[in-house]
Design a protein around this motif. Structure first.
Motif, PDB file in Angstrom:
ATOM      1  N   VAL A 177     -27.852  31.961 -46.493  1.00 48.31           N
ATOM      2  CA  VAL A 177     -26.795  32.579 -45.674  1.00 48.31           C
ATOM      3  C   VAL A 177     -25.397  32.333 -46.250  1.00 48.31           C
ATOM      4  O   VAL A 177     -24.457  33.022 -45.884  1.00 48.31           O
ATOM      5  N   ASN A 178     -25.281  31.356 -47.151  1.00 46.98           N
ATOM      6  CA  ASN A 178     -23.989  31.068 -47.773  1.00 46.98           C
ATOM      7  C   ASN A 178     -23.723  31.931 -49.001  1.00 46.98           C
ATOM      8  O   ASN A 178     -22.626  31.915 -49.546  1.00 46.98           O
ATOM      9  N   GLU A 179     -24.728  32.674 -49.464  1.00 45.41           N
ATOM     10  CA  GLU A 179     -24.559  33.532 -50.622  1.00 45.41           C
ATOM     11  C   GLU A 179     -23.845  34.821 -50.234  1.00 45.41           C
ATOM     12  O   GLU A 179     -23.819  35.207 -49.071  1.00 45.41           O
ATOM     13  N   ARG A 180     -23.293  35.493 -51.249  1.00 47.08           N
ATOM     14  CA  ARG A 180     -22.660  36.790 -51.013  1.00 47.08           C
ATOM     15  C   ARG A 180     -23.677  37.766 -50.442  1.00 47.08           C
ATOM     16  O   ARG A 180     -24.832  37.764 -50.840  1.00 47.08           O
ATOM     17  N   LYS A 181     -23.240  38.585 -49.519  1.00 48.12           N
ATOM     18  CA  LYS A 181     -24.133  39.564 -48.894  1.00 48.12           C
ATOM     19  C   LYS A 181     -24.028  40.922 -49.577  1.00 48.12           C
ATOM     20  O   LYS A 181     -24.981  41.666 -49.603  1.00 48.12           O
TER      21      LYS A 181
ATOM     22  N   PRO B 133     -19.711  36.444 -39.616  1.00 50.37           N
ATOM     23  CA  PRO B 133     -19.968  35.142 -40.223  1.00 50.37           C
ATOM     24  C   PRO B 133     -20.179  34.032 -39.194  1.00 50.37           C
ATOM     25  O   PRO B 133     -19.434  33.899 -38.234  1.00 50.37           O
ATOM     26  N   GLY B 134     -21.263  33.276 -39.405  1.00 51.05           N
ATOM     27  CA  GLY B 134     -21.596  32.180 -38.515  1.00 51.05           C
ATOM     28  C   GLY B 134     -22.300  32.610 -37.237  1.00 51.05           C
ATOM     29  O   GLY B 134     -22.703  31.774 -36.443  1.00 51.05           O
ATOM     30  N   VAL B 135     -22.462  33.926 -37.048  1.00 50.83           N
ATOM     31  CA  VAL B 135     -23.094  34.434 -35.830  1.00 50.83           C
ATOM     32  C   VAL B 135     -24.356  35.228 -36.155  1.00 50.83           C
ATOM     33  O   VAL B 135     -25.443  34.891 -35.700  1.00 50.83           O
ATOM     34  N   ILE B 136     -24.221  36.292 -36.938  1.00 59.86           N
ATOM     35  CA  ILE B 136     -25.376  37.139 -37.270  1.00 59.86           C
ATOM     36  C   ILE B 136     -25.117  37.923 -38.548  1.00 59.86           C
ATOM     37  O   ILE B 136     -23.994  38.340 -38.818  1.00 59.86           O
ATOM     38  N   THR B 137     -26.182  38.078 -39.314  1.00 59.67           N
ATOM     39  CA  THR B 137     -26.206  39.002 -40.439  1.00 59.67           C
ATOM     40  C   THR B 137     -27.461  39.832 -40.247  1.00 59.67           C
ATOM     41  O   THR B 137     -28.568  39.293 -40.206  1.00 59.67           O
ATOM     42  N   ALA B 138     -27.303  41.131 -40.079  1.00 57.25           N
ATOM     43  CA  ALA B 138     -28.455  41.990 -39.808  1.00 57.25           C
ATOM     44  C   ALA B 138     -28.216  43.378 -40.385  1.00 57.25           C
ATOM     45  O   ALA B 138     -27.112  43.913 -40.297  1.00 57.25           O
TER      46      ALA B 138
ATOM     47  N   VAL C 114     -30.716  37.503 -39.617  1.00 57.28           N
ATOM     48  CA  VAL C 114     -30.596  36.043 -39.482  1.00 57.28           C
ATOM     49  C   VAL C 114     -29.419  35.680 -38.588  1.00 57.28           C
ATOM     50  O   VAL C 114     -28.316  36.171 -38.776  1.00 57.28           O
ATOM     51  N   LYS C 115     -29.691  34.809 -37.623  1.00 55.22           N
ATOM     52  CA  LYS C 115     -28.645  34.185 -36.822  1.00 55.22           C
ATOM     53  C   LYS C 115     -28.631  32.679 -37.074  1.00 55.22           C
ATOM     54  O   LYS C 115     -27.585  32.077 -37.149  1.00 55.22           O
ATOM     55  N   ASP C 116     -29.819  32.071 -37.173  1.00 55.48           N
ATOM     56  CA  ASP C 116     -29.967  30.629 -37.376  1.00 55.48           C
ATOM     57  C   ASP C 116     -30.465  30.371 -38.798  1.00 55.48           C
ATOM     58  O   ASP C 116     -31.649  30.578 -39.086  1.00 55.48           O
ATOM     59  N   PRO C 117     -29.579  29.926 -39.704  1.00 56.09           N
ATOM     60  CA  PRO C 117     -29.964  29.715 -41.100  1.00 56.09           C
ATOM     61  C   PRO C 117     -31.147  28.762 -41.276  1.00 56.09           C
ATOM     62  O   PRO C 117     -31.914  28.895 -42.222  1.00 56.09           O
ATOM     63  N   ALA C 118     -31.316  27.805 -40.380  1.00 59.09           N
ATOM     64  CA  ALA C 118     -32.413  26.838 -40.492  1.00 59.09           C
ATOM     65  C   ALA C 118     -33.783  27.516 -40.382  1.00 59.09           C
ATOM     66  O   ALA C 118     -34.788  26.928 -40.772  1.00 59.09           O
ATOM     67  N   ARG C 119     -33.811  28.733 -39.865  1.00 62.61           N
ATOM     68  CA  ARG C 119     -35.084  29.437 -39.701  1.00 62.61           C
ATOM     69  C   ARG C 119     -35.182  30.678 -40.587  1.00 62.61           C
ATOM     70  O   ARG C 119     -35.956  31.585 -40.314  1.00 62.61           O
ATOM     71  N   ALA C 120     -34.419  30.678 -41.683  1.00 59.65           N
ATOM     72  CA  ALA C 120     -34.409  31.823 -42.606  1.00 59.65           C
ATOM     73  C   ALA C 120     -35.547  31.737 -43.618  1.00 59.65           C
ATOM     74  O   ALA C 120     -35.795  30.694 -44.212  1.00 59.65           O
ATOM     75  N   VAL C 121     -36.223  32.865 -43.796  1.00 63.23           N
ATOM     76  CA  VAL C 121     -37.275  33.018 -44.798  1.00 63.23           C
ATOM     77  C   VAL C 121     -36.887  34.183 -45.696  1.00 63.23           C
ATOM     78  O   VAL C 121     -36.423  35.215 -45.205  1.00 63.23           O
TER      79      VAL C 121
END
Length: 119
Positions: A45-49, A59-64, A78-85
């Motif tokens: 989630v910290n990489e360029r989109k 940023p910090g809320v949602i990327t969809a 993704v909303k929660d980076p800890a659960r990103a696959v």
């Protein structure tokens, strides 16, 4: 959030809840032969989109949605980076799928096990 499952020889990603609205997509179906692998990657989630088209990025809320970066198309939910696959693809519209799931390790195991049986 996404639900990832294997249906025969197809990887199915179902987008749930309001994420369907933000991502402008409800599901994706990918032949397993076009899936290269999957990894748990909270740092992605910290990489360029790249260029959003169409989709949502707060940023910090949602990327969809669909993002274009370095000539590749990437689908995000993704909303929660800890659960990103991250699911790497070949010969598909998207080069990779970056999705939030309930259990990242179990999702990666499911994908990798399905690929192992088909190779």
């Amino acid at each position: 959030m996404a639900d990832v499952r294997i249906d025969g020889d197809t990887l199915v990603v179902e987008i749930s809840g309001l994420d369907r609205l933000w991502a402008l997509k409800s599901s994706l179906s990918i032949p397993l032969s076009n899936v290269r692998g999957a990894t748990v990657d909270p740092g992605i989630v910290n990489e360029r989109k790249g260029l959003r088209a169409p989709g949502t990025h707060v940023p910090g809320v949602i990327t969809a949605g669909t993002f274009h970066l370095d000539g590749e198309r990437v689908f995000w939910d993704v909303k929660d980076p800890a659960r990103a696959v991250v699911i790497e693809l070949r010969d598909e519209r998207y080069a990779r799928l970056v999705v939030q799931v309930d259990d990242p390790r179990a999702t990666v195991e499911l994908v990798e096990k399905s690929l192992g049986s088909g190779r």
